[in-house]
Design a protein around this motif. Sequence first.
Motif, PDB file in Angstrom:
ATOM      1  N   VAL A 321       0.840  -1.204   0.000  1.00  0.00           N
ATOM      2  CA  VAL A 321       0.000   0.000   0.000  1.00  0.00           C
ATOM      3  C   VAL A 321       0.874   1.254   0.000  1.00  0.00           C
ATOM      4  CG1 VAL A 321      -1.627   1.354   1.393  1.00  0.00           C
ATOM      5  CG2 VAL A 321      -2.000  -1.093   1.067  1.00  0.00           C
ATOM      6  N   LEU A 322       1.881   1.262   0.839  1.00  0.00           N
ATOM      7  CA  LEU A 322       2.794   2.412   0.907  1.00  0.00           C
ATOM      8  C   LEU A 322       3.571   2.588  -0.396  1.00  0.00           C
ATOM      9  CD1 LEU A 322       4.223   1.829   4.504  1.00  0.00           C
ATOM     10  CD2 LEU A 322       2.625   3.627   3.820  1.00  0.00           C
ATOM     11  N   VAL A 323       4.061   1.490  -0.934  1.00  0.00           N
ATOM     12  CA  VAL A 323       4.818   1.558  -2.190  1.00  0.00           C
ATOM     13  C   VAL A 323       3.937   2.100  -3.310  1.00  0.00           C
ATOM     14  CG1 VAL A 323       5.886   0.135  -3.987  1.00  0.00           C
ATOM     15  CG2 VAL A 323       6.508  -0.217  -1.589  1.00  0.00           C
ATOM     16  N   ASP A 324       2.708   1.619  -3.393  1.00  0.00           N
ATOM     17  CA  ASP A 324       1.802   2.088  -4.449  1.00  0.00           C
ATOM     18  C   ASP A 324       1.527   3.586  -4.331  1.00  0.00           C
ATOM     19  OD1 ASP A 324       1.534  -0.329  -5.740  1.00  0.00           O
ATOM     20  OD2 ASP A 324      -0.262  -0.922  -4.645  1.00  0.00           O
ATOM     21  N   GLU A 325       1.387   4.053  -3.100  1.00  0.00           N
ATOM     22  CA  GLU A 325       1.070   5.466  -2.910  1.00  0.00           C
ATOM     23  C   GLU A 325       2.274   6.371  -3.094  1.00  0.00           C
ATOM     24  OE1 GLU A 325      -0.541   8.508   0.568  1.00  0.00           O
ATOM     25  OE2 GLU A 325      -1.021   6.390   0.684  1.00  0.00           O
ATOM     26  N   LEU A 326       3.418   5.961  -2.554  1.00  0.00           N
ATOM     27  CA  LEU A 326       4.577   6.855  -2.510  1.00  0.00           C
ATOM     28  C   LEU A 326       5.618   6.621  -3.597  1.00  0.00           C
ATOM     29  CD1 LEU A 326       5.217   6.908   1.355  1.00  0.00           C
ATOM     30  CD2 LEU A 326       4.047   8.639  -0.034  1.00  0.00           C
ATOM     31  N   LEU A 327       5.772   5.392  -4.048  1.00  0.00           N
ATOM     32  CA  LEU A 327       6.908   5.071  -4.912  1.00  0.00           C
ATOM     33  C   LEU A 327       6.522   4.764  -6.359  1.00  0.00           C
ATOM     34  CD1 LEU A 327       9.028   2.854  -2.468  1.00  0.00           C
ATOM     35  CD2 LEU A 327       9.006   5.349  -2.751  1.00  0.00           C
ATOM     36  N   VAL A 328       5.414   4.068  -6.562  1.00  0.00           N
ATOM     37  CA  VAL A 328       5.009   3.750  -7.941  1.00  0.00           C
ATOM     38  C   VAL A 328       4.860   5.010  -8.789  1.00  0.00           C
ATOM     39  CG1 VAL A 328       3.141   2.779  -9.342  1.00  0.00           C
ATOM     40  CG2 VAL A 328       4.044   1.488  -7.389  1.00  0.00           C
ATOM     41  N   PRO A 329       4.291   6.121  -8.271  1.00  0.00           N
ATOM     42  CA  PRO A 329       4.219   7.349  -9.085  1.00  0.00           C
ATOM     43  C   PRO A 329       5.581   7.904  -9.494  1.00  0.00           C
ATOM     44  CG  PRO A 329       2.670   7.475  -7.261  1.00  0.00           C
ATOM     45  CD  PRO A 329       3.538   6.278  -7.005  1.00  0.00           C
ATOM     46  N   LEU A 330       6.645   7.457  -8.811  1.00  0.00           N
ATOM     47  CA  LEU A 330       7.999   7.898  -9.148  1.00  0.00           C
ATOM     48  C   LEU A 330       8.698   6.935 -10.096  1.00  0.00           C
ATOM     49  CD1 LEU A 330       9.203   9.046  -5.596  1.00  0.00           C
ATOM     50  CD2 LEU A 330       8.126  10.416  -7.402  1.00  0.00           C
ATOM     51  N   GLY A 331       7.981   5.952 -10.597  1.00  0.00           N
ATOM     52  CA  GLY A 331       8.560   5.016 -11.556  1.00  0.00           C
ATOM     53  C   GLY A 331       9.038   3.710 -10.960  1.00  0.00           C
ATOM     54  N   LEU A 392       8.440   3.888   8.056  1.00  0.00           N
ATOM     55  CA  LEU A 392       9.660   4.709   8.044  1.00  0.00           C
ATOM     56  C   LEU A 392      10.535   4.347   6.854  1.00  0.00           C
ATOM     57  CD1 LEU A 392      11.531   6.765   9.369  1.00  0.00           C
ATOM     58  CD2 LEU A 392      12.402   4.933  10.831  1.00  0.00           C
ATOM     59  N   GLY A 393      10.658   3.050   6.557  1.00  0.00           N
ATOM     60  CA  GLY A 393      11.512   2.628   5.455  1.00  0.00           C
ATOM     61  C   GLY A 393      11.018   3.097   4.109  1.00  0.00           C
ATOM     62  N   VAL A 394       9.736   2.913   3.831  1.00  0.00           N
ATOM     63  CA  VAL A 394       9.201   3.315   2.527  1.00  0.00           C
ATOM     64  C   VAL A 394       9.223   4.831   2.388  1.00  0.00           C
ATOM     65  CG1 VAL A 394       7.197   3.244   0.998  1.00  0.00           C
ATOM     66  CG2 VAL A 394       7.821   1.215   2.332  1.00  0.00           C
ATOM     67  N   GLU A 395       8.892   5.541   3.456  1.00  0.00           N
ATOM     68  CA  GLU A 395       8.952   7.000   3.394  1.00  0.00           C
ATOM     69  C   GLU A 395      10.381   7.491   3.170  1.00  0.00           C
ATOM     70  OE1 GLU A 395       7.099   8.384   6.965  1.00  0.00           O
ATOM     71  OE2 GLU A 395       5.061   8.181   6.151  1.00  0.00           O
ATOM     72  N   ALA A 396      11.356   6.805   3.727  1.00  0.00           N
ATOM     73  CA  ALA A 396      12.757   7.198   3.519  1.00  0.00           C
ATOM     74  C   ALA A 396      13.192   6.962   2.073  1.00  0.00           C
ATOM     75  CB  ALA A 396      13.653   6.414   4.471  1.00  0.00           C
ATOM     76  N   ILE A 397      12.726   5.889   1.459  1.00  0.00           N
ATOM     77  CA  ILE A 397      13.016   5.659   0.044  1.00  0.00           C
ATOM     78  C   ILE A 397      12.427   6.796  -0.781  1.00  0.00           C
ATOM     79  CG2 ILE A 397      12.590   4.146  -1.935  1.00  0.00           C
ATOM     80  CD1 ILE A 397      12.516   1.779   0.067  1.00  0.00           C
ATOM     81  N   HIS A 398      11.187   7.146  -0.487  1.00  0.00           N
ATOM     82  CA  HIS A 398      10.532   8.256  -1.195  1.00  0.00           C
ATOM     83  C   HIS A 398      11.326   9.540  -1.032  1.00  0.00           C
ATOM     84  CE1 HIS A 398       7.677  11.687  -1.328  1.00  0.00           C
ATOM     85  NE2 HIS A 398       7.184  11.024  -2.377  1.00  0.00           N
TER      86      HIS A 398
END
Length: 403
Positions: A321-331, A392-398
């Motif tokens: 869920v976090l990856v889809d929201e925060l990271l997928v839009p970034l490619g 925290l981890g997914v937000e840090a990647i973003h």
Amino acid sequence: MTTTPDAVTLDAVDPLAAFPAKFVRSPEVRAYLDGNSLGRPTTASAEQLASFVSEQWGGRLIRGWDEAWYELPLTLGDRLGAATLGAAPGQTFIGDSTTVVLYKLIRAALTARPDRSEIVIDTGNFPTDRYLVEGIADELGKTLRWIDPPIDGGVTADHVRAALSENTALVVISHVAYRSGYLADMPGITALTHDAGALVLWDLCHSAGVVETQLDDWGVDLAAGCTYKYLNGGPGSPALGYVRAEHIETMTQPIQGWMGSSSPFEMGPGYAPHHGIRRFISGTPSIVGSLAMQDMLGLIEEAGISAIRAKSVALTEYALVLVDELLVPLGVTVSSPRDAAERGSHVTIDHESFANVNAELWKQGIIPDFRRPHSIRLGLSPLSTTFAEVQLGVEAIHAQMVK
């Protein structure tokens, strides 16, 4: 910041919320997301390792072998089989490295099918498994039948069906694919393999301790796996091996060591295998390397493997869920199965910037796993990982990607 459910709330209602505090947590590590490579030590292990040196090793010395250590590879194997593998006593042992156990079991399986010439394995399997099978095939003149699974998936029953023939001796597959986290259909593939008259060996390195497994009920012939990932045995802790009861006395393992002989303390002139699963042990087992695993098994027994699997699914679902929201839009690309029934306890994501991103995260005390050329694996160990660490981890990647 994400708009998904807050991790603090998820941690508060987690049925296993009391368990993360039972692991050693360094203040330098803000989020540990690599439990699929090396599990955190338990606090009980920190205490036991210290006392072992003075009280057991230092106090009992050589007497320790007669009092407990000699039987430990089998008593610990039985305990592991009951808690995590669905294996009745007398079929599981602890000892050697994963590579050595795999070698012994592959060779033992091939001796049980001497008139068959082919081994089935996949290109996505862990390198050790592939390297071993290639070497053994060269040594014995066997032919390899390669399955080529998709990078974001794994070996399916259809793949295996297409690769099997009347010449198949052995199928070697990982239960959970080390890269994608794909969870293979163990009962279905095992049944297909048996229908073809072949044997199957399952690599449990990325599933033991987090996925409910029923080796006995599913008819599995052989299995091997490491204990330093979700079983938290520590760096280089000894591997596990499983041999189905009906095969134990009929298979011949190739590394004839003194601890697997019928009379190990007789020091006789010739080798005769011990009865039972002990015949698959070779040299002197690592006692120190088995200590931490016992403490982790205590936690697994307390929590129950079903609850652990449920937490694993919840953590990986939250990560997606976090990856889809925060990271997928970034490619960023998700390279793990979306269906929880087909996914182990890690999520793999890909982006060409991830080598640099991962290096920066490590400097910040946020520790995921990196796999070349550009994959980050979020390895979520259910008893020690919190939802807050995932967030925290997914937000840090973003944050690194939008810098």
